[in-house]
Design a protein around this motif. Sequence first.
Motif, mmCIF file in Angstrom:
data_model
loop_
_atom_site.group_PDB
_atom_site.id
_atom_site.type_symbol
_atom_site.label_atom_id
_atom_site.label_comp_id
_atom_site.label_asym_id
_atom_site.label_seq_id
_atom_site.Cartn_x
_atom_site.Cartn_y
_atom_site.Cartn_z
ATOM 1 N N ASN A 194 1.037 -1.096 0.057
ATOM 2 C CA ASN A 194 -0.102 0.190 0.006
ATOM 3 C C ASN A 194 0.953 1.192 -0.065
ATOM 4 O O ASN A 194 0.388 2.294 -0.714
ATOM 5 C CB ASN A 194 -0.767 -0.081 1.120
ATOM 6 C CG ASN A 194 -2.024 -1.125 1.001
ATOM 7 O OD1 ASN A 194 -2.155 -1.679 0.117
ATOM 8 N ND2 ASN A 194 -2.411 -1.418 2.381
ATOM 9 N N TYR A 195 1.994 1.211 0.547
ATOM 10 C CA TYR A 195 2.744 2.353 0.788
ATOM 11 C C TYR A 195 3.599 2.783 -0.627
ATOM 12 O O TYR A 195 3.378 3.816 -1.086
ATOM 13 C CB TYR A 195 4.105 1.910 1.574
ATOM 14 C CG TYR A 195 5.135 3.053 1.582
ATOM 15 C CD1 TYR A 195 5.067 4.245 2.027
ATOM 16 C CD2 TYR A 195 6.485 2.491 1.348
ATOM 17 C CE1 TYR A 195 6.083 5.277 2.056
ATOM 18 C CE2 TYR A 195 7.488 3.396 1.206
ATOM 19 C CZ TYR A 195 7.345 4.672 1.237
ATOM 20 O OH TYR A 195 8.297 5.642 1.363
ATOM 21 N N PHE A 196 4.113 1.591 -1.293
ATOM 22 C CA PHE A 196 4.314 1.818 -2.633
ATOM 23 C C PHE A 196 3.207 2.423 -3.864
ATOM 24 O O PHE A 196 3.444 3.127 -4.572
ATOM 25 C CB PHE A 196 5.046 0.589 -3.279
ATOM 26 C CG PHE A 196 6.184 -0.061 -2.773
ATOM 27 C CD1 PHE A 196 6.860 0.907 -2.147
ATOM 28 C CD2 PHE A 196 6.585 -1.422 -3.126
ATOM 29 C CE1 PHE A 196 8.176 0.604 -1.681
ATOM 30 C CE2 PHE A 196 7.877 -1.396 -2.667
ATOM 31 C CZ PHE A 196 8.612 -0.507 -2.119
ATOM 32 N N LEU A 197 2.094 1.933 -3.537
ATOM 33 C CA LEU A 197 1.048 2.468 -4.233
ATOM 34 C C LEU A 197 0.594 3.703 -3.828
ATOM 35 O O LEU A 197 0.385 4.583 -4.871
ATOM 36 C CB LEU A 197 -0.283 1.786 -4.039
ATOM 37 C CG LEU A 197 0.001 0.226 -4.498
ATOM 38 C CD1 LEU A 197 -1.525 -0.548 -4.232
ATOM 39 C CD2 LEU A 197 -0.204 0.255 -6.307
ATOM 40 N N GLN A 198 0.790 4.439 -2.741
ATOM 41 C CA GLN A 198 0.688 5.784 -2.217
ATOM 42 C C GLN A 198 1.825 6.588 -2.928
ATOM 43 O O GLN A 198 1.701 7.557 -3.272
ATOM 44 C CB GLN A 198 0.744 5.991 -0.940
ATOM 45 C CG GLN A 198 -0.472 5.304 -0.251
ATOM 46 C CD GLN A 198 -0.335 5.460 1.343
ATOM 47 O OE1 GLN A 198 -0.183 6.682 1.850
ATOM 48 N NE2 GLN A 198 -0.691 4.552 2.262
ATOM 49 N N CYS A 199 2.985 5.902 -3.084
ATOM 50 C CA CYS A 199 4.190 6.822 -3.444
ATOM 51 C C CYS A 199 3.941 7.183 -5.116
ATOM 52 O O CYS A 199 4.596 7.934 -5.414
ATOM 53 C CB CYS A 199 5.522 5.922 -3.287
ATOM 54 S SG CYS A 199 5.911 5.870 -1.665
ATOM 55 N N LEU A 200 3.259 5.887 -5.733
ATOM 56 C CA LEU A 200 2.997 6.166 -7.163
ATOM 57 C C LEU A 200 1.755 6.949 -7.536
ATOM 58 O O LEU A 200 1.664 7.032 -8.720
ATOM 59 C CB LEU A 200 3.091 4.677 -7.719
ATOM 60 C CG LEU A 200 4.342 3.871 -7.628
ATOM 61 C CD1 LEU A 200 4.042 2.652 -8.204
ATOM 62 C CD2 LEU A 200 5.247 4.682 -8.419
ATOM 63 N N ALA A 201 1.131 7.346 -6.543
ATOM 64 C CA ALA A 201 -0.011 8.200 -7.079
ATOM 65 C C ALA A 201 0.342 9.538 -7.692
ATOM 66 O O ALA A 201 1.320 9.931 -7.128
ATOM 67 C CB ALA A 201 -1.019 8.294 -5.551
ATOM 68 N N PRO A 202 -0.125 9.984 -8.486
ATOM 69 C CA PRO A 202 0.075 11.247 -9.035
ATOM 70 C C PRO A 202 -0.029 12.417 -8.279
ATOM 71 O O PRO A 202 -0.859 12.648 -7.473
ATOM 72 C CB PRO A 202 -0.996 11.530 -10.325
ATOM 73 C CG PRO A 202 -1.919 10.051 -10.344
ATOM 74 C CD PRO A 202 -1.577 9.378 -9.049
ATOM 75 N N ARG A 203 1.179 13.171 -8.108
ATOM 76 C CA ARG A 203 1.362 14.206 -7.210
ATOM 77 C C ARG A 203 2.281 15.131 -7.691
ATOM 78 O O ARG A 203 3.464 14.528 -8.840
ATOM 79 C CB ARG A 203 1.404 13.733 -5.880
ATOM 80 C CG ARG A 203 2.820 13.006 -5.494
ATOM 81 C CD ARG A 203 3.048 12.868 -4.061
ATOM 82 N NE ARG A 203 2.032 12.449 -3.329
ATOM 83 C CZ ARG A 203 1.649 11.291 -3.083
ATOM 84 N NH1 ARG A 203 2.324 10.231 -3.405
ATOM 85 N NH2 ARG A 203 0.762 11.185 -2.181
ATOM 86 N N ALA A 204 2.500 16.452 -7.470
ATOM 87 C CA ALA A 204 3.530 17.233 -7.786
ATOM 88 C C ALA A 204 4.910 16.884 -7.215
ATOM 89 O O ALA A 204 5.124 16.007 -6.189
ATOM 90 C CB ALA A 204 3.252 18.652 -7.385
ATOM 91 N N ALA A 205 5.859 17.405 -7.690
ATOM 92 C CA ALA A 205 7.376 16.897 -7.241
ATOM 93 C C ALA A 205 7.530 17.587 -6.186
ATOM 94 O O ALA A 205 7.142 18.691 -5.493
ATOM 95 C CB ALA A 205 8.345 17.672 -8.352
ATOM 96 N N PRO A 206 8.062 16.929 -5.029
ATOM 97 C CA PRO A 206 8.482 17.309 -3.627
ATOM 98 C C PRO A 206 9.146 18.530 -3.874
ATOM 99 O O PRO A 206 9.980 18.759 -4.415
ATOM 100 C CB PRO A 206 9.140 16.193 -3.135
ATOM 101 C CG PRO A 206 9.054 14.774 -3.852
ATOM 102 C CD PRO A 206 8.767 15.549 -5.213
ATOM 103 N N LEU A 207 8.616 19.504 -2.772
ATOM 104 C CA LEU A 207 9.206 20.862 -2.797
ATOM 105 C C LEU A 207 10.552 20.746 -1.933
ATOM 106 O O LEU A 207 10.592 19.931 -0.801
ATOM 107 C CB LEU A 207 8.369 21.781 -1.911
ATOM 108 C CG LEU A 207 8.787 23.058 -1.614
ATOM 109 C CD1 LEU A 207 9.115 23.962 -2.929
ATOM 110 C CD2 LEU A 207 7.947 23.798 -0.790
ATOM 111 N N LEU A 208 11.602 20.850 -2.293
ATOM 112 C CA LEU A 208 12.925 20.764 -1.750
ATOM 113 C C LEU A 208 13.144 21.826 -0.873
ATOM 114 O O LEU A 208 13.664 23.159 -1.211
ATOM 115 C CB LEU A 208 14.148 20.788 -2.874
ATOM 116 C CG LEU A 208 14.180 19.498 -3.715
ATOM 117 C CD1 LEU A 208 15.076 19.780 -4.731
ATOM 118 C CD2 LEU A 208 13.863 18.363 -3.028
ATOM 119 N N THR A 209 12.827 21.616 0.549
ATOM 120 C CA THR A 209 13.325 22.491 1.637
ATOM 121 C C THR A 209 14.419 21.902 2.348
ATOM 122 O O THR A 209 14.687 20.694 2.276
ATOM 123 C CB THR A 209 12.092 22.979 2.603
ATOM 124 O OG1 THR A 209 11.720 21.638 3.182
ATOM 125 C CG2 THR A 209 11.021 23.419 1.686
#
Length: 1091
Positions: free
Chosen positions: A631-646
């Motif tokens: 389930n964690y891998f499926l969440q990581c593959l869900a469409p989302r914006a690129a992570p903000l690099l802070t």
Amino acid sequence: MPTSTSDPRQEDELEPGTPALALPVAPHKEWLHMDTVELDKLHWMQDLPPLRRQQTQERMQARFSLQGELLAPDVDLPTHLGLHHHGEEAERAGYSLQELFHLTRSQVSQQRALALHVLAQVISRAQAGEFGDRLVGSVLHLLLDAGFLFLLRFSLDDRVDGVIAAAVRALRALLVAPADEELLDNTFSWYHGAVVFPLMPSQKDKDDEDEEGEPSREKAKRKRPEEGNQPPSDLARHDVIKGLLATNLLPRLRYVLEVTYPGPSVVLDILAVLIRLARHSLESATRVLECPRLIETIVREFLPTSWSPVGLGPTPSLHKVPCAAAMKLLRVLASAGRNIAARLLSSFDLRSCLCRFLAEAPQELALPAEEAEMLNTESFRLWAVAASYGQGCDLYRELYPVLIRALQVMPKELSSHPLQPLSMQRIASLLTVLTQLTLAASSTALEPSSDSAETSLLASPSLITWTQVSGLQPLVEPCLRQTLKLLPRPEMWSALGPVPTACLLFLDAYYQAWSQQSDLCPGDWLQDMERLSEELLLPLLSQPTLGSLWDSLGCCSPLCNPQSYAPAPEALPSLLSLGCTGRCPPLSLAGSASPFPVLTSLLSLLNTLARIHKGLCGQLAAVLAAPGLQNYFLQCLAPRAAPLLTPFSVWALRHEYHLQYLALTLAQRAATSAALHHGMALALLSRLLPGSEHLAHELLLSCVFRLEFLPERASGGPEAADFSDQLSLESSRDPGCGRGALLAQACQDLPSIRSCYLTHCSLARASLLASQALYRGELQRVPALLLPLPKEPLLPTDWPFLPLIHLYHRATDTPSGLPPADTVGTAMRALQWVLILESWRPQALQTVPPAARLARLMCVFLVDSELFRETPIQRLVAALLTRLCQPEVLPNLNLDCPLPGLASFPDLYANFLEHFEAVSFGDHLFGALVLLPLQRRFSVTLRLALFGEHVGALRALGLPLTQLPVSLECYTGPPEDNLALLQLYFQALVTGALRPHWCPVLYAVTVAHVNSFIFSQDPKSSDEVKAARRSMLQKTWLLADEGLRQHLLHYKLPNSTLPEGFELYPRLPPLRQQYLQRLTLGMSQNGVSET
């Protein structure tokens, strides 16, 4: 600093009963100079005016108490608190920032110290987020813009000790985030937890951004003198710490420590500031090390090997007393580079210090209990950092009895209740030292690299051997068993801190080192691995409580919860911090209930065992079937914006990517969920940050192009692709040319495709070697524990197109115009891989807009004049163009927005038209790519470029209507409204530049738009448009070409099945017929001949 109020607007009112000005005593005439009373000069002696009740929406000046608290505008406090004064708004309690700045320049030292103390409290509370939205703007921004940084620097030069102490405290409040330091200390024993990013701003110089095309050598020449001559104020505007270092801060701090003998609080503040300076960058750490007598003073005064016993209660002085903060400073300095660590060990006799502070248990040191624990812990950490470079290993022989005694009493400490956090940190640090020493023992079996002379010098033989560390495992393994028993008890498990993680990492290093001993029998370690697997690991993997850890991955993941690493409210681009405003929530990556550290270390151990003992692969890889991990891998593959690099996100994401990488490495030995793991590998490759070059290289080498990770190859994927294309195209193609055959051939060519991408996605060699040494445990070749600056991910989001982009740039940069060697092979491999992703892993290209994909395909035709004629290239580009024109993709094709890596699509299209006109010779695929951006919904600039500047290309656009990849209606509707383009359309038709047998598609399009324009009767049209419409209709009526005249007047609807591409009215509709008759009647009345 104004505050915001939201009360309804009313007039400010004075409270009734305001007293008149009265003297405290009655003057007598015999008093000298009191014959005339000057009331204006005595005004300050009267009582405070009553508080005005501010009940407006206007912003008010923010005022703070002496403890830095923000006071409400209407608070009424007694005067004995010392918060009232004779400045503006004397009736209001508290001090504004402007008034505090004014007090810092007072001639009274107590007032200067008080103002600096209040400002320090204000900064601390602002960084903790206590003010929230009650203030408009940022406190830190306002202070730095007002010159607060240099005010502190001037205050450090004061002659009064109290002012210096207050200035140092304010400097610490500004630079140091205590929660950040706590976070980095608590995670030191994680998987590569001692390796951190520098806390240095990564802003690009504006001149560099404006002059990206300028050669790098000329940039460096122009930039060096500017950086050297910049004043501190300019440096501080972009980097606060660089600006401070330019003001000779370090010599002043050394003077304060060495000469003034400040109190304990000042010493701790200075050490905290120096630690923050050392975390900034390698350059800053080197400057701290090389400051004359600074480190020598710190070691002599705050790390003595003999001292008078210190009892309970406040310590009057820290001089000549061991201080844990001083040891931490040396540890942070050593983390910046192996050369700094070597200089610290050799020049300041730190071996004697480490032996002194580690030889005795913390309770036996003549120090307060908490300070003794921290000093012992920091000593272990400094030793661990030195051992990470293969240094300080000679101490192992001297401290061997101490280490064995500490391991023997460890079970007793782990069974105590309650567990002490400081003790758990000390135990984890001890295990981390043993882990690094074990890796150092394994490095003796490695041959030195001959890449360079410097590398050979660094790869000196280790001073520790395997036989010296081989007896540690029987002492550590029982501790791991004892900690795992607490797994079902969450409160006890979280109290263990990093101890289970450190135990697992030690076993990982132990078996890795054992397997590298060539003079030992392999059967011994293989048998011991089987024992560990059967007795410990397999029962652990079957525990339900471990499943709950997998289930909590998604809740604690920063990648799946972007809001968890939002920038802090007072974050400054010129002064980076992790942004930790307090303790991390339990369910977060760095929280007490985080599953990431222990699961990452567990996966690392499982990988090592599975790599060495092939027979355990199937049993150990069963951990990947955990539903929580899936389930964690499926969440990581869900469409989302690129992570903000802070700063915090890059730190947290790096640890999360470690778990993902180790899981994928283990998945190579399992045959389940191959498609899911392949998608994760593709996603991880595009997200990895600088410092993870080895992970990216290994993913390219093993996971990404692994044939077993493409189960569609053997489960009917090519056939399904052909069937899907036949359904969507409603036509049958040659089976040998379909997408299925191309996919099958691409799967066979995966080794060649991998070689192509290893060449074109190559990383900087120095960075790759440093990363490999770090992750492989080659301690003699580790250059530093400070990672490169994380400006952006290692690979761009469109990395699958990199070979095509490189071919295009090399072709444009080659003066002779000759194509690079093996152009066809490189382009074919890249197109094959992109086709695989488009067909079977479309989520891997979600971050690449369809317009960017189209631009990359156009680069294939711009490489040279022959590449696009090759049959494999034609088939692959045609298949990719078909995928790009699918109904679910085509609406997302937006050519008007900025595209990554492309300055201007109209400029690229203009070059494309010029190349088409010169070398296409009517190639239909080339023509299809020319026609695709001419759809009506795209910018008119693209159509004007063809019909205005490259009208000669119309004769080569012979693509039949039946081969048009998109519907003809995409070009004909809505009606064109650009008058200049309509006139160019009509001109091309009338002059014969555009004919149906030359360019059937655009002929039908231009006829449709001209017909719609000449018969349009929009009353809102301007006079210019109406006149142009009448003129064009008149010219159409007078055309000598009867066929063109018939088409323009009788056009009805587009229809690509007809030879002309449109239907005609047999007779004009009545409205059009009447309009045309009125126009022709007017022409006759004006004497215009109809011939």
